[in-house]
Enzyme design. Structure first.
Site, PDB file in Angstrom:
ATOM      1  N   LYS A  32      -4.069  -4.840  33.905  1.00  0.00           N
ATOM      2  CA  LYS A  32      -4.017  -6.271  34.210  1.00  0.00           C
ATOM      3  C   LYS A  32      -5.361  -6.743  34.764  1.00  0.00           C
ATOM      4  O   LYS A  32      -6.176  -5.952  35.245  1.00  0.00           O
ATOM      5  CB  LYS A  32      -2.928  -6.563  35.260  1.00  0.00           C
ATOM      6  N   SER A  63       0.156  -6.799  26.253  1.00  0.00           N
ATOM      7  CA  SER A  63      -0.029  -7.819  27.285  1.00  0.00           C
ATOM      8  C   SER A  63      -1.490  -8.197  27.502  1.00  0.00           C
ATOM      9  O   SER A  63      -1.783  -9.182  28.152  1.00  0.00           O
ATOM     10  CB  SER A  63       0.581  -7.369  28.618  1.00  0.00           C
TER      11      SER A  63
END
Length: 214
Positions: free
Chosen positions: A166, A128
């Site tokens: 993230k 990701s």
């Protein structure tokens, strides 16, 4: 190498950092690093010392006052090569996985000076964050903190019992925190501050030699 830009670029590549990875600990944008390396601008004085630390050299070398690039051990007034070993405490899923229990699985060499030394490292699982140059199997180094140092920093965060890596952003007037992946195949999450736990802030990632590990 007779310019500050050439020296920054050379040492960044020697360490294996992208422009974005070098920009992160400085609180800058990759475009700033690109500008320095092309000699379009010069790092301000408050960033130069940090830049030298991250590149494991000295400000005198970067500013072409000396050709000796090795850092100085001020306590003994001699040049040294600094390396640190950081514990790997488990896996982190950069998609939708769980941060593993904090048992030391091995050690990773972290070549940057003491001022930038992280507290722990994690093995990345998932893709990701590929837009930030972080891929499956990378070792990510983190400093233990319970909140991001600046808006847009990469953090290790837990939401609903799931841990991930993230980019953390917030906006004035909004109560929500955005957790943004660097891969269009993953969705951004919006959560309230009390719905997340920040485990650490990003210090860099590498493919270091693992020692004493499984």
């Amino acid at each position: 190498m007779n310019s500050i830009g050439e020296r920054i670029k050379y040492h960044r590549k020697q360490i294996g950092l992208t422009q974005q990875q070098l920009a992160e600990p400085l609180g800058l944008l990759p475009a700033n690093i690109s500008s320095y390396e092309r000699n379009k601008s010069v790092p301000p004085s408050d960033k130069l010392a940090i830049l030298a630390d991250v590149l494991n050299t000295t400000t005198d070398y970067l500013t072409c006052r000396t050709d000796d690039s090795s850092p100085l051990d001020r306590s003994e007034n001699k040049r040294i090569e600094k390396k640190h070993t950081i514990p790997i405490v488990g896996n982190i899923c950069a998609g939708d996985g769980i941060i593993a229990e904090e048992n030391i699985q091995g050690y990773a060499e972290y070549p940057l000076p003491q001022t930038a030394t992280p507290d722990f490292s994690l093995r990345v699982k998932g893709d990701s964050m590929i837009g930030a140059g972080i891929v499956d199997g990378d070792i990510v180094f983190l400093k233990k903190k319970n909140w991001a140092d600046y808006n847009g920093q990469i953090v290790a965060v837990v939401v609903d019992g799931e841990g991930s890596l993230k980019r953390m952003k917030w906006s004035e007037g909004s109560p929500y925190i955005k957790l943004i992946p660097e891969n269009d195949n993953y969705r951004m999450k919006e959560v309230l501050p009390n719905e997340l736990i920040v485990c650490g802030v990003y210090c860099g990632h590498f493919h270091p030699e693992i020692i004493n590990g499984r």
